[in-house]
Design a protein around this motif. Structure first.
Motif, short mmCIF file in Angstrom:
data_model
loop_
_atom_site.label_atom_id
_atom_site.label_comp_id
_atom_site.label_asym_id
_atom_site.label_seq_id
_atom_site.Cartn_x
_atom_site.Cartn_y
_atom_site.Cartn_z
N LEU A 68 -69.53 24.02 -1.76
CA LEU A 68 -70.77 24.46 -2.40
C LEU A 68 -71.97 24.09 -1.53
O LEU A 68 -72.98 24.80 -1.52
N SER A 69 -71.86 22.96 -0.85
CA SER A 69 -72.87 22.56 0.13
C SER A 69 -72.16 21.79 1.22
O SER A 69 -71.23 21.02 0.96
N GLU A 103 -75.42 26.31 1.40
CA GLU A 103 -75.98 26.04 0.08
C GLU A 103 -75.68 27.25 -0.80
O GLU A 103 -76.45 28.19 -0.87
N TYR A 143 -63.63 21.60 -5.52
CA TYR A 143 -65.00 21.98 -5.16
C TYR A 143 -65.65 20.81 -4.42
O TYR A 143 -65.65 19.68 -4.91
N ILE A 187 -68.94 19.12 -2.53
CA ILE A 187 -70.41 19.09 -2.50
C ILE A 187 -70.85 18.01 -1.52
O ILE A 187 -70.35 16.88 -1.57
N THR A 225 -77.40 18.80 -0.82
CA THR A 225 -77.85 19.26 -2.14
C THR A 225 -79.08 18.49 -2.63
O THR A 225 -79.99 19.07 -3.23
N HIS A 268 -79.13 26.97 -6.25
CA HIS A 268 -78.06 26.15 -5.68
C HIS A 268 -77.80 24.94 -6.57
O HIS A 268 -76.64 24.63 -6.91
N LYS A 269 -78.84 24.24 -6.96
CA LYS A 269 -78.68 23.05 -7.79
C LYS A 269 -78.09 23.42 -9.16
O LYS A 269 -77.29 22.66 -9.72
N VAL A 277 -74.38 23.81 -8.58
CA VAL A 277 -73.74 22.51 -8.38
C VAL A 277 -73.59 21.78 -9.71
O VAL A 277 -72.52 21.23 -10.03
N THR A 330 -64.00 18.06 -8.69
CA THR A 330 -65.14 18.14 -7.78
C THR A 330 -65.21 16.87 -6.94
O THR A 330 -65.06 15.76 -7.46
N VAL A 366 -67.72 14.82 -4.32
CA VAL A 366 -69.10 14.72 -3.83
C VAL A 366 -69.15 13.73 -2.67
O VAL A 366 -68.87 12.55 -2.84
#
Length: 273
Positions: free
Chosen positions: A166-167, A175, A190, A192, A197, A205-206, A209, A219, A221
């Protein structure tokens, strides 16, 4: 063509983690313990040495009473001491596979620490998490070029899961602001980049996310602390099921000062990421 080997004792489906310490590591002691387990009706699936004097085993049974019988007999064997008998955890399986205990933070048992030369363990750890039919929010901390992204991608490959950025700055700045319908799948991983971000000025985009963080897929991060500092997401450390820390060496400080002092695109080589 080799026929498939039959599984012995298929009724023994309950897995148990056993860890014991050798008090007198005499020749033949391991064989005696394994023979005792077999005679009681316990199957040994995996065994590995841990540290200098401890052994870890994954055993199978069809009746937990057999474990109680084993414990009662061992009380009269003064050459070993049982440390743990329990349903195997994720870290137990990593201990069995790699022959070492996994470090946890004293203040938070869901934080696990590794160094870069232990990347193979990180990959296995993530692959086990990705393979579980559950939803996880996982943070990966670390300074630049310690193997954060490669570990997540390799863990996804090992688990047979599709991963989506996603980023990211892995190949180019990414992004994403939307996903295709087929990209919504609880079996996906996913990814991130919290550094990207948190600096983004793109509300779409945010929004995406934040949607995925609350989605039923897993997810991951990278730089989770930066996302926690962004008031848009309202995240705390307690929201993360697991946080994995990767360092170049034991004791390396993980800081974000360089990131906070300037905007990410002021450096052509993006050396923070």
């Amino acid at each position: 063509m080799n026929p498939t080997q039959p599984e012995f004792y298929p009724e023994r489906t309950v897995e148990v983690y056993l860890e014991y310490k050798n008090l007198d590591d005499r020749p033949g002691l391991l064989g005696d313990i394994l023979s005792l387990l077999g005679n009681i009706g316990l199957s040994i699936k995996t065994i590995n040495g841990v540290e200098v004097s401890q052994r870890a085993l994954l055993i199978r049974t069809d009746d937990m009473w057999k474990l109680e019988r084993f414990k009662n007999i061992v009380r009269h064997i003064h050459e070993i001491e049982i440390i743990k008998i329990r349903k195997p955890t994720i870290t137990d399986r990593l201990t069995l596979r790699h022959g070492r205990f996994i470090k946890r933070a004293e203040e938070n048992k869901n934080i696990f620490s590794f160094t870069r030369d232990e990347i193979s363990i990180v990959v296995d750890f993530l692959a086990i998490l990705f393979d579980i039919d559950d939803t996880f929010l996982i943070g990966v901390r670390g300074m630049p070029r310690v193997g954060k992204t490669e570990s997540v991608v390799a863990g996804s490959v090992t688990a047979g899961d599709k991963w989506l950025f996603l980023s990211s700055t892995m190949l180019k700045q990414t992004e994403r602001t939307s996903l295709h319908k087929q990209e919504y799948d609880k079996g996906n991983v996913y990814i991130i980049d919290g550094a990207v971000t948190s600096k983004s000025t793109n509300n779409e985009h945010k929004r995406l996310v934040n949607e995925i963080i609350n989605y039923e897929g897993t997810t991951v991060v990278e730089h989770p602390d930066l996302l926690m500092e962004d008031p848009y997401f309202k995240l705390t450390q307690d929201d993360f099921d697991y946080i994995i820390e990767i360092r170049e060496y034991d004791g390396q400080e993980i800081t974000y000062e360089k990131h906070k002092k300037r905007h990410w695109f002021e450096s052509d080589n993006m050396d923070f990421f």
